[in-house]
Design a protein around this motif. Structure first.
Motif, PDB file in Angstrom:
ATOM      1  N   ILE A 218      78.249 -20.159  99.107  1.00  0.00           N
ATOM      2  CA  ILE A 218      78.198 -21.586  98.798  1.00  0.00           C
ATOM      3  C   ILE A 218      77.087 -22.272  99.578  1.00  0.00           C
ATOM      4  N   HIS A 222      73.064 -24.739  99.284  1.00  0.00           N
ATOM      5  CA  HIS A 222      73.312 -26.138  99.641  1.00  0.00           C
ATOM      6  C   HIS A 222      72.122 -26.693 100.420  1.00  0.00           C
ATOM      7  N   GLN A 256      83.555 -28.159  99.478  1.00  0.00           N
ATOM      8  CA  GLN A 256      83.295 -27.049  98.558  1.00  0.00           C
ATOM      9  C   GLN A 256      83.873 -25.739  99.099  1.00  0.00           C
ATOM     10  N   ALA A 260      87.067 -23.265  97.712  1.00  0.00           N
ATOM     11  CA  ALA A 260      86.933 -21.825  97.460  1.00  0.00           C
ATOM     12  C   ALA A 260      87.908 -21.030  98.324  1.00  0.00           C
TER      13      ALA A 260
END
Length: 278
Positions: A218, A222, A256, A260
């Motif tokens: 992730i 970013h 985020q 997850a």
């Protein structure tokens, strides 16, 4: 006049309904704004509010949480916690949680803002019995960059103790340029976020690796990729750490990863608290 406030939250499972029951007691200006069940009766979402709106020198806020086996609570706030400028006295917020085996806690308050001139202590202690698990995060910003009010005076001290083995302790002074601006410290940033998943006993290695891989995937794409990292500091903890100039991108990244991780760890889709969108 200093405020001394306390809030006690007790959660317990109700086997007959499969739900979580919550009981609250408060003293002073610290209370539960609302308890919601957007995921059904099993998970109690609790919103804590501090009506004065900030913590000043001499104030003490105590929050105590107890989760019985099988109970599941998500605790958040409707806005930032603010430590205001002090004339010298220290301000204290203390969080102490105890989670029994089979209990699940999600401690997800919004950010902490430390105004210049504050003398602030933020202490968090999470006791996890074998079989207990939790998510938690902490996001702190020094000064108010959007208001052109940098952190040039005062200090901030934080302690985070999670489970039987992980203790983090930080001492940040506005006069410590080596810490605030050095590459081994805040590196010129003024916002720091920490997200963790922890258990009362060691996590299986493959479970830890799946969580770490998900976080790294992730943050690799970013905007904060250069200042984010994920690791397992102890066998029972997986943590994400990130620096940024402001809190907004940190919250975005941590949310985020939390979504997850929740799906991976508990096979439960994340239900974002409504107050985060107001």
């Amino acid at each position: 006049m200093a405020w001394h406030a306390s809030l006690t939250l007790d959660y317990r499972a109700e086997p007959a309904t499969g739900g979580t029951r919550a009981d609250f007691r408060h003293d002073g200006p610290l209370r539960v704004l609302k308890s919601l069940f957007p995921e059904g009766p099993q998970v109690c979402h609790t919103v804590i509010v501090h009506p004065p709106g900030g913590i000043v020198g001499g104030d003490t806020l105590d929050v105590a949480l107890t989760l019985g086996g099988g109970a599941h609570a998500l605790v958040t706030t409707p806005g930032a916690t603010r430590f205001y400028r002090s004339g010298g006295a220290r301000a204290l917020q203390a969080i102490h949680a105890r989670v029994d085996g089979g209990g699940r806690l999600e401690w997800l308050p919004l950010e902490t803002l430390v105004h210049s001139g504050a003398h602030a202590d933020n202490r968090m202690r999470f006791e996890l019995a074998p079989g207990a698990e939790m998510f938690g995060w902490d996001c702190v910003a020094l000064g108010l960059p959007a208001a052109d009010a940098p952190f040039v005076a005062g200090d901030y001290r934080h302690d985070i103790a999670v489970g039987p083995r992980w203790l983090e302790r930080g001492r940040t002074s506005a006069t410590d340029a080596a810490l605030l601006d050095g590459p081994c410290g805040w590196a010129g940033h003024r916002a720091l976020g920490t997200l963790w998943f922890a258990a009362g006993s060691p996590l299986a290695e493959d479970r830890r690796e799946r969580l770490l891989d998900a976080a790294r995937e992730i943050f690799a794409t970013h905007s904060l990729a250069a200042t984010a990292g994920a690791t397992s500091p102890q066998p029972d903890v997986v943590a994400l750490r990130v620096l940024a100039p402001r809190v907004e991108p940190i919250h975005d990244l941590m949310a985020q990863v939390w979504r997850a991780w929740r799906a991976l760890a508990w096979a439960r889709e994340a239900c974002v608290p409504r107050v985060w969108r107001t």
